[in-house]
Scaffold this active site. Sequence first.
Site, PDB file in Angstrom:
ATOM      1  CE1 TYR E 166       0.767  -1.432   4.369  1.00  0.00           C
ATOM      2  CE2 TYR E 166       0.662   1.117   4.594  1.00  0.00           C
ATOM      3  CZ  TYR E 166       1.040  -0.246   5.104  1.00  0.00           C
ATOM      4  OH  TYR E 166       1.713  -0.369   6.291  1.00  0.00           O
ATOM      5  CG  MET E 168       2.678   5.252   3.836  1.00  0.00           C
ATOM      6  SD  MET E 168       2.667   4.693   5.498  1.00  0.00           S
ATOM      7  CE  MET E 168       2.401   6.413   6.281  1.00  0.00           C
TER       8      MET E 168
END
Lengths: 270, 270, 270, 270, 270
Positions: E166, E168
């Site tokens: 992911y 971020m």
Amino acid sequence: MAKPPRTEEGWYALHDFRTVDWDAWRAAPEREREAAVEEGVAYLEEHERVVDAEEGASAVFSVLGHKADLMIVHFRPTLDALSAAERRFESTALAEFTDQPTSYVSVTEVSDYVSDSYFDSEVSETPREGGEAADDGEEETDEGIRRYIEGKLKPDIPDTEYVSFYPMSRKREAEQNWYTLEYEERSDLLSAHGEIGREYAGKIKQVIASSVGLDDYEWGVTLFGGDPADIKDIVYEMRFDEASAEYGEFGPFYVGRRFPPTDLGAYLDG
Amino acid sequence: MAKPPRTEEGWYALHDFRTVDWDAWRAAPEREREAAVEEGVAYLEEHERVVDAEEGASAVFSVLGHKADLMIVHFRPTLDALSAAERRFESTALAEFTDQPTSYVSVTEVSDYVSDSYFDSEVSETPREGGEAADDGEEETDEGIRRYIEGKLKPDIPDTEYVSFYPMSRKREAEQNWYTLEYEERSDLLSAHGEIGREYAGKIKQVIASSVGLDDYEWGVTLFGGDPADIKDIVYEMRFDEASAEYGEFGPFYVGRRFPPTDLGAYLDG
Amino acid sequence: MAKPPRTEEGWYALHDFRTVDWDAWRAAPEREREAAVEEGVAYLEEHERVVDAEEGASAVFSVLGHKADLMIVHFRPTLDALSAAERRFESTALAEFTDQPTSYVSVTEVSDYVSDSYFDSEVSETPREGGEAADDGEEETDEGIRRYIEGKLKPDIPDTEYVSFYPMSRKREAEQNWYTLEYEERSDLLSAHGEIGREYAGKIKQVIASSVGLDDYEWGVTLFGGDPADIKDIVYEMRFDEASAEYGEFGPFYVGRRFPPTDLGAYLDG
Amino acid sequence: MAKPPRTEEGWYALHDFRTVDWDAWRAAPEREREAAVEEGVAYLEEHERVVDAEEGASAVFSVLGHKADLMIVHFRPTLDALSAAERRFESTALAEFTDQPTSYVSVTEVSDYVSDSYFDSEVSETPREGGEAADDGEEETDEGIRRYIEGKLKPDIPDTEYVSFYPMSRKREAEQNWYTLEYEERSDLLSAHGEIGREYAGKIKQVIASSVGLDDYEWGVTLFGGDPADIKDIVYEMRFDEASAEYGEFGPFYVGRRFPPTDLGAYLDG
Amino acid sequence: MAKPPRTEEGWYALHDFRTVDWDAWRAAPEREREAAVEEGVAYLEEHERVVDAEEGASAVFSVLGHKADLMIVHFRPTLDALSAAERRFESTALAEFTDQPTSYVSVTEVSDYVSDSYFDSEVSETPREGGEAADDGEEETDEGIRRYIEGKLKPDIPDTEYVSFYPMSRKREAEQNWYTLEYEERSDLLSAHGEIGREYAGKIKQVIASSVGLDDYEWGVTLFGGDPADIKDIVYEMRFDEASAEYGEFGPFYVGRRFPPTDLGAYLDG
């Protein structure tokens, strides 16, 4: 109302992003691929030589990741020349193998945050038009600034270097509102911001172009550097600077590398 | 509840954006391309002559970048006429080479922020209908305002000029809420805003149309100007104005240039 | 926890949006287009006659702009009937020329903000089932409210009028949180909101349907009116009302006009 | 740092959404449609019987609106089994007529907000492994909780009922930050939240699965009920509860109804 | 302006996501599928052996859900090597059956939050270049840190384990602004954050890479673990940590599992 800066505009800019339809490319007969490369190289060379306008600059970059495969950047004195360059590409055999997933329209700009004196003399120039040059020391200073600003308004595109392009705006939130700051505060913040830029002199070249009224963010920023880690470093360092930390709003980032038009075929063949 | 302004509506507007399928265009036999240009020019000329309604205005613009290639703007007295114009385009041979990536529906509007007296007389007009004209000095003033407002409600589209279109709304955040401001405060803010517009008189023409209840933002703004730098300048300057700095919410921006229908073929051929 | 309103549900609603593939339409042989129109008209007529359920209502609307070309609205007593209507459309020859870019699922709803007494009697009704009618004046009042609410829960769709559809939610931000307001405050706000609606009685008909747990926003609002300027006016005026100014969150807006099924062919032929 | 809850995980979940290409379906020869239905039914029946794993559950649902036509839900003890189920679908003749517009990956989870004692005994169990059962009253309580939690971690999928699926997160805004609340406050809020759930016992069954680190929101919520109005009611009522009113962030909602695999053909034929 | 951390960069990373066109895969003759698998396996094996650069690492992962089917991760000393790897894939017969829905560009990074002493010695090293090794105890400590940091900058990719990727960023909101915190506060927050990471030592391996100036978020995080529940647990636990609770902004999450290139055929055949 907070006082807006005075600005001067230079060349209009089109960042024209293209994805390659690799399935079509693989499937195409060699003859078609050769024609596409030939027309693509011719297009790129002509535009890098700026045969379509009195002045300007163009360059092609490979782009990493899914957002695009190519970024063609055009700087031209008019929006019309940019429009012509965009449409001309569509008439090449290369265009058949590409789509245009995104693009960015802007115009290079300097504002009087950078040099009040430059803008004051600009303003005072009109009455002095045709008059004699002043013979005091200020003129040399002016000349230095004038060359600096000319470089901002009519930028060169460095050879074979890495590039990062991103659009950005200044926030207008209740507690983070750039546009309600006093002129002096904005000027101070940008001056500190500029300090960081100067630390990277010789490593990173920045082209700042306004897209207010022209595209979805307020500026397009193009960074050039010989080492992509320097690009990462300058953007990261600036993020701690109040102008960015409090007021910056960033769009997508595109990273790639310039290549000479004659390398197009090698690039497409992987 | 804060007092809403009184408004008067004029022509409905459709900003109809079209991308050209350049691959299909290149691949099409010349005969098909000629037919497409012919039908496209006929469509545009008919609509610029407003043969489909008693009054109105239409124009076609080239658009820079990936968001669209053409913007066709129609102003008509009814939504039905806009719907007919939109569908009629789909029956041309040109439509086959285009998609409609976006569009905007709105209606030209003036509000009593602009001229309280105009609206007061409007309201008082009904009982006076058929009555004699008042013979005092106020009438001339009214006439000037009436012509001004008529120009806002039934706008001309300037020839061969640059255009910027964008939708916008007013914020309704906790600390930046346009809709909870008192009428007088809104009126003052818009009056200051209008001052900037007047500085650009002769350089920038604005058409403001409400899209409340009709499309995703609250207004569609169309700016026309002979120099795209003026478009950038007015939008930038206004951004420092409190009405925009605190309360403006802007959608995507589209920039382009008007061309006469007969130039369609040249445009498509790059 | 703030007290939620009591609610009563009526018909489920599907707003089924369709774009027409105009390229395919132009290219299709007349025989195929005729079959598509014939099956499309038959589908629409059957559904407007509600042959698929004991009660309900359906209508078709043309939609302006790129978001859709047609909006088919179905009200039915069950979700199953909506699902059947949606799938049945896909079996028509017309469906071949359409895509479904978006849709909205909701259920008509009234809440006790509107009429506390109605809900109180509803609750007290169960024990009274089969009992005798009360013979005092309150009954008549109840009957008026009951008819009013019945009209909200099982709405008629007005003929040949303009329509605006949009989904909306109530904000849950730190300083603008509808769901932490006391019941009485919400009730007062909606009562003031309702006042504006009543000003437009005879001009604008509203259908409010809850989509909590069913679709992405909390309500779907469908406005009908003989003049699209009234639609603009009511939404604009309501925006200044505290319930909207502070707590409203609006999705996309779709605007169009109802037409009788038999006009489908004319609509498609532009 | 606020104390995180202890959690226990059960089955992994894949919500696999599929749209049907209705144009291809209508155009396919009956033989192909029959093969697609046959392979689709076989796939669904095998997965509902969980022939691919030692335990788990699967079901298929029709979905209303444009977001999907089918939702296939798989619960399995491992991510690998979910991956296998997803890929196995692609090898059926039915897959040819479908696309996968979205999906959701999560794992059923209970946390010690629900039952501190359960988690305490869990932790204390390891040393007691193989030891004798305690003979006091606490054991029965534990057994009740254990069965309750087992039902949360290894959920049954109710027959022929309506379903609503939505992903959600907890806010981390300056003034609405779930993750900086003390454990006790979160526990109290969820306890109140659970009260509402209990009011709907027998009407609504909830499956809560964590997607932290697995998918874009923090949880996936699947609600089952015999009446879709109950689904609307429970979500609406909970929205007034502080845990949702202040801290809930909701993604898209999907609504549909379970059907037995053998009804697939009927569903596809409309 | 808050003091930025000093950083050191290691390998550049490309997370190259691919969806498989399952319809084309099913429809392809076996000979074509075999050639695609063969060329795909050869590509993956060559890149896992890093035949295209002096050092680096590559691996392929299956991905659950609709966002992608495959994730190919490349770590290389230069952006150019990443660009070559991306383009080389497009020349395989496997590429014909895939699209690239997304991707992520970053560079592994350690900052002096982690080890001030390491960075101090780095800085002091230049003058000591070619000098003798110091013979005190500090050297060993440095050596441990140096190896630790080397592992961060030039990461191994664990075999056959689950992965979560992911992107971020750190927030820059008025009351949650990471970039205006003092260096010491950021250092303390990240130190506490690191504690959680250490609790998962042996269970979860993290690769942190900066994408500031390179891609849309500020970091790309890749987590590897033998049990996907550990991935869920570490991300959930960290979310309560102030660095994430107040300042974390998370993009989409992708979850999958590494497989050896020779399993490609089995994966594609479901």
